[in-house]
Design a protein around this motif. Structure first.
Motif, mmCIF file in Angstrom:
data_model
loop_
_atom_site.group_PDB
_atom_site.id
_atom_site.type_symbol
_atom_site.label_atom_id
_atom_site.label_comp_id
_atom_site.label_asym_id
_atom_site.label_seq_id
_atom_site.Cartn_x
_atom_site.Cartn_y
_atom_site.Cartn_z
ATOM 1 N N ILE A 14 0.627 -0.796 -0.556
ATOM 2 C CA ILE A 14 -0.257 0.150 -0.170
ATOM 3 C C ILE A 14 0.979 1.738 0.121
ATOM 4 O O ILE A 14 0.878 2.252 -0.768
ATOM 5 C CB ILE A 14 -0.385 0.136 1.453
ATOM 6 C CG1 ILE A 14 -2.025 -0.856 0.986
ATOM 7 C CG2 ILE A 14 -1.408 1.171 1.346
ATOM 8 C CD1 ILE A 14 -2.528 -1.267 2.109
ATOM 9 N N LEU A 15 1.939 1.129 0.762
ATOM 10 C CA LEU A 15 3.201 2.442 0.946
ATOM 11 C C LEU A 15 3.725 3.147 -0.367
ATOM 12 O O LEU A 15 3.653 3.957 -0.542
ATOM 13 C CB LEU A 15 3.718 2.721 1.427
ATOM 14 C CG LEU A 15 3.502 2.807 3.321
ATOM 15 C CD1 LEU A 15 4.676 2.626 4.492
ATOM 16 C CD2 LEU A 15 2.649 3.689 3.775
ATOM 17 N N ARG A 16 4.342 1.566 -0.843
ATOM 18 C CA ARG A 16 4.936 1.350 -2.425
ATOM 19 C C ARG A 16 3.345 2.689 -3.616
ATOM 20 O O ARG A 16 3.924 2.992 -3.970
ATOM 21 C CB ARG A 16 5.017 0.489 -2.896
ATOM 22 C CG ARG A 16 6.351 0.160 -2.060
ATOM 23 C CD ARG A 16 6.263 -0.824 -2.619
ATOM 24 N NE ARG A 16 6.964 -2.391 -1.776
ATOM 25 C CZ ARG A 16 7.186 -3.042 -2.188
ATOM 26 N NH1 ARG A 16 6.747 -4.177 -2.935
ATOM 27 N NH2 ARG A 16 7.083 -4.719 -1.204
ATOM 28 N N PHE A 17 1.807 1.875 -3.439
ATOM 29 C CA PHE A 17 1.639 2.102 -4.260
ATOM 30 C C PHE A 17 1.487 3.705 -3.852
ATOM 31 O O PHE A 17 0.949 4.805 -4.861
ATOM 32 C CB PHE A 17 -0.512 1.561 -3.887
ATOM 33 C CG PHE A 17 -1.017 1.762 -5.131
ATOM 34 C CD1 PHE A 17 -0.617 0.897 -6.364
ATOM 35 C CD2 PHE A 17 -2.003 2.658 -4.874
ATOM 36 C CE1 PHE A 17 -2.176 1.427 -7.251
ATOM 37 C CE2 PHE A 17 -3.169 2.774 -5.961
ATOM 38 C CZ PHE A 17 -2.753 2.548 -6.582
ATOM 39 N N LEU A 18 1.041 3.893 -2.982
ATOM 40 C CA LEU A 18 0.995 5.858 -2.201
ATOM 41 C C LEU A 18 2.095 6.719 -2.935
ATOM 42 O O LEU A 18 1.461 7.643 -3.241
ATOM 43 C CB LEU A 18 0.330 6.039 -0.894
ATOM 44 C CG LEU A 18 -1.016 5.084 -0.834
ATOM 45 C CD1 LEU A 18 -1.399 5.333 0.693
ATOM 46 C CD2 LEU A 18 -2.138 6.082 -1.267
ATOM 47 N N LEU A 19 2.921 5.712 -2.983
ATOM 48 C CA LEU A 19 4.038 7.397 -2.908
ATOM 49 C C LEU A 19 4.214 6.661 -4.451
ATOM 50 O O LEU A 19 4.901 8.388 -4.811
ATOM 51 C CB LEU A 19 5.778 6.223 -2.751
ATOM 52 C CG LEU A 19 6.656 6.845 -3.185
ATOM 53 C CD1 LEU A 19 6.810 7.955 -2.100
ATOM 54 C CD2 LEU A 19 8.252 5.997 -2.583
ATOM 55 N N THR A 67 7.668 4.389 -11.856
ATOM 56 C CA THR A 67 7.466 4.252 -10.178
ATOM 57 C C THR A 67 6.869 3.055 -9.789
ATOM 58 O O THR A 67 7.920 2.076 -9.113
ATOM 59 C CB THR A 67 7.403 5.705 -9.784
ATOM 60 O OG1 THR A 67 7.393 6.736 -10.057
ATOM 61 C CG2 THR A 67 7.561 5.669 -8.103
ATOM 62 N N ALA A 68 6.280 2.270 -9.909
ATOM 63 C CA ALA A 68 5.316 1.368 -9.228
ATOM 64 C C ALA A 68 5.790 0.101 -9.826
ATOM 65 O O ALA A 68 5.866 -0.250 -9.201
ATOM 66 C CB ALA A 68 3.811 1.843 -9.848
ATOM 67 N N TYR A 79 1.437 -3.599 -11.758
ATOM 68 C CA TYR A 79 1.391 -2.390 -10.966
ATOM 69 C C TYR A 79 0.268 -0.761 -11.285
ATOM 70 O O TYR A 79 0.035 0.262 -11.328
ATOM 71 C CB TYR A 79 2.460 -1.891 -10.343
ATOM 72 C CG TYR A 79 1.744 -3.123 -8.399
ATOM 73 C CD1 TYR A 79 0.738 -3.821 -8.478
ATOM 74 C CD2 TYR A 79 2.785 -2.543 -7.388
ATOM 75 C CE1 TYR A 79 1.196 -4.763 -7.094
ATOM 76 C CE2 TYR A 79 2.508 -2.858 -6.233
ATOM 77 C CZ TYR A 79 1.703 -4.158 -6.382
ATOM 78 O OH TYR A 79 1.016 -4.759 -5.122
ATOM 79 N N GLY A 80 1.250 -1.062 -12.905
ATOM 80 C CA GLY A 80 1.778 0.770 -13.606
ATOM 81 C C GLY A 80 0.606 0.513 -13.740
ATOM 82 O O GLY A 80 0.004 1.516 -14.545
ATOM 83 N N SER A 81 -1.147 -0.251 -14.530
ATOM 84 C CA SER A 81 -1.961 0.067 -15.687
ATOM 85 C C SER A 81 -2.755 0.401 -13.638
ATOM 86 O O SER A 81 -3.365 1.038 -14.053
ATOM 87 C CB SER A 81 -2.259 -1.394 -16.101
ATOM 88 O OG SER A 81 -1.563 -1.824 -16.643
ATOM 89 N N GLY A 121 3.664 0.697 -16.309
ATOM 90 C CA GLY A 121 4.404 -0.830 -16.225
ATOM 91 C C GLY A 121 5.147 -1.250 -17.108
ATOM 92 O O GLY A 121 6.157 -1.791 -16.797
ATOM 93 N N ILE A 122 5.118 -1.243 -18.546
ATOM 94 C CA ILE A 122 5.717 -1.970 -19.208
ATOM 95 C C ILE A 122 7.446 -1.371 -19.397
ATOM 96 O O ILE A 122 8.181 -2.116 -19.613
ATOM 97 C CB ILE A 122 4.956 -2.249 -20.897
ATOM 98 C CG1 ILE A 122 3.501 -2.190 -20.346
ATOM 99 C CG2 ILE A 122 5.528 -1.963 -21.615
ATOM 100 C CD1 ILE A 122 2.921 -2.660 -22.212
ATOM 101 N N LEU A 123 7.116 0.000 -19.510
ATOM 102 C CA LEU A 123 8.568 0.603 -19.319
ATOM 103 C C LEU A 123 9.230 0.177 -18.282
ATOM 104 O O LEU A 123 10.685 -0.441 -18.711
ATOM 105 C CB LEU A 123 8.711 1.844 -19.725
ATOM 106 C CG LEU A 123 8.304 2.286 -21.095
ATOM 107 C CD1 LEU A 123 8.511 4.319 -21.164
ATOM 108 C CD2 LEU A 123 9.077 2.126 -22.011
#
Length: 133
Positions: A14-19, A67-68, A79-81, A121-123
């Motif tokens: 969750i913290l990674r997602f919010l960051l 970043t995700a 995560y990118g999507s 996310g692909i990159l």
């Protein structure tokens, strides 16, 4: 490898997602400020503001997805999507507060934001290779 409890792993995700979302929002804000300064300096018409705003949000979504993807190496594309979809939902909620019915152009912009997050996310799936002479 470090083993964490399941609860700690959820908090970490969750913290990674919010960051990543915060980085995307900050990128969007900086792009909007830069493009507004460009519009003022060059004397562009107000008709370009929608195009510039879409460009800024798409770039923020791309950075957020990238970043995700770097923060969650196991599920980079997902995560990118999700970052792109998250920013698109935020935009839809903000547009809903204005009380207008979404038009086809607005829906296409939301789709572009989601696609840019997926592109980030692909990159992020392809690691950089350092080539030293």
């Amino acid at each position: 490898r470090i083993f964490m409890s399941e609860k700690l792993q959820q908090r970490s995700s969750i913290l990674r997602f919010l960051l990543a979302a915060i980085i995307g929002i900050l990128t969007t804000a900086l792009c909007i400020a830069g493009l507004a300064a460009l519009m003022a300096a060059q004397g562009y018409s107000a008709g370009l503001s929608g195009v510039f705003a879409t460009l800024a949000v798409c770039l923020g979504s791309l950075c957020s997805g990238l970043t995700a993807a770097h923060l969650a190496p196991d599920h980079r594309l997902l995560y990118g999507s999700l970052q792109g979809a998250f920013l698109a939902v935020l935009l839809a909620i903000l547009a809903g507060f204005s009380g207008t019915i979404p038009e086809a152009g607005q829906l296409l912009r939301l789709a572009a934001v989601t696609l840019c997050g997926g592109a980030g996310g692909i990159l992020g799936m392809f690691p950089r290779r350092h080539r030293y002479p």
